[in-house]
Design an enzyme around this catalytic site. Structure first.
Site, short mmCIF file in Angstrom:
data_model
loop_
_atom_site.label_atom_id
_atom_site.label_comp_id
_atom_site.label_asym_id
_atom_site.label_seq_id
_atom_site.Cartn_x
_atom_site.Cartn_y
_atom_site.Cartn_z
CG ASP A 173 18.42 -12.25 -5.48
OD1 ASP A 173 18.62 -13.10 -4.34
OD2 ASP A 173 18.10 -12.98 -6.85
CD GLU A 205 -4.15 -8.47 4.74
OE1 GLU A 205 -4.85 -7.48 4.71
OE2 GLU A 205 -3.40 -8.84 3.59
CG ASP A 211 -7.33 -6.26 3.77
OD1 ASP A 211 -8.37 -5.50 2.89
OD2 ASP A 211 -5.98 -5.23 3.25
NE ARG A 215 1.68 -5.31 3.44
CZ ARG A 215 0.43 -4.17 4.11
NH1 ARG A 215 -0.43 -5.25 4.90
NH2 ARG A 215 0.41 -2.97 4.04
CG HIS A 257 -1.94 -0.78 0.97
ND1 HIS A 257 -3.22 -0.98 0.45
CD2 HIS A 257 -1.97 -2.26 1.63
CE1 HIS A 257 -3.92 -2.33 0.34
NE2 HIS A 257 -3.51 -3.03 1.19
#
Length: 267
Positions: free
Chosen positions: A89, A154, A180, A75, A50
């Site tokens: 990576d 969620e 959510d 996240r 987000h």
């Protein structure tokens, strides 16, 4: 030259004597990330779901916080194997994946963070910051020890499957997202609704029976403390952008006569 990597968030949770409190970094700013890293918080979430974060901005934020004892968790925007490979990576050791609602999804994510034959992570350690360009001895053989995976429950389906998700080998923690979850229950914007709180508690109970750490997002101090009392091992209690928004509104209310401004939600 041989280098050592930081302990994972999994390791920090295992050694913690209290719940670990964290702060979101949503601004995509390495300067703000560094300010948050030096705050004394236990962990920080660099958010790609987000927030306006790219691979490049995540990289510079990981570099900015590396000098501090905080644990950075990234996240990813969604459960995509290629994105996960790229973020790993970059040198992210701790991943949070949103919208996980089944044990099958969780197993696929475990495969995405592990090298063959145990998983499907692409091999590029000689080219990547993750292994410090092959300066970390035996990185390929020990990669599982350097990476921790957390999944986000969620949805109501995720709550019902929370115990099965937490029991998947390689899932190091389950993070419950009330925002959510409330939306999936038809209670958009009502994160502290009794039915939502009850669903969070059901997820907590199911996860804790497996011995897996469970966490939650709760910006309201009262809600956060209640979740700690209910057994949360880790939680997010604020966000850089929300702190700036609320603090600047408070200044405006004090000095610009902003008392008539509408109240803002704490979430």
């Amino acid at each position: 030259m041989s280098l050592r990597l930081s302990p994972t968030f999994r390791d920090r949770l295992a050694g913690a004597s209290r719940p670990l409190a964290g702060i979101w970094v949503c601004s995509a700013s390495p300067l703000v990330a560094e300010i948050c890293a030096g705050s004394g918080m236990d962990w920080t979430l660099i958010d790609m779901e987000h927030s306006p974060n790219s691979l490049e901005s995540v990289l510079v934020q990981l570099q900015a916080v590396a000098a501090y004892p905080i644990a950075p968790v990234v996240r990813v925007p969604f459960a995509d194997t290629v994105t996960i490979k790229q973020v790993l990576d970059l040198g992210a050791q701790n991943l949070l994946v949103p919208m996980v609602s089944s044990a099958d999804q969780a197993r696929q994510l475990v495969e995405a963070v592990r090298y063959p034959p145990r998983g499907r992570r692409g091999v590029g350690s000689a080219l990547a910051r993750s292994a410090r360009w092959n300066r970390v001895d035996d990185y390929l053989q020990d990669a599982d020890a350097h990476v921790s995976l957390f999944v986000q429950v969620e949805t109501l389906a995720g709550v019902e499957a929370a115990g099965e998700i937490a029991a998947v080998d390689g899932v190091d923690g389950v993070f419950v997202g009330p925002s959510d979850l409330a939306a999936s229950m038809g209670l958009l914007g009502q994160q502290t609704h009794p039915d939502v709180v009850a669903a969070v508690h059901r997820a907590f109970d199911a996860v804790r029976t497996t011995g897996t750490p469970v966490g939650v997002n709760a910006f309201d101090p009262g809600a956060a403390q209640a979740y700690v009392d209910a057994g949360a091992s880790f939680l997010l209690v604020g966000a850089d952008v929300a702190i700036l928004a609320r603090a600047s509104e408070a200044l405006a209310a004090r000095w610009v006569g902003g008392a008539d401004a509408p109240e803002r939600a704490s979430y």
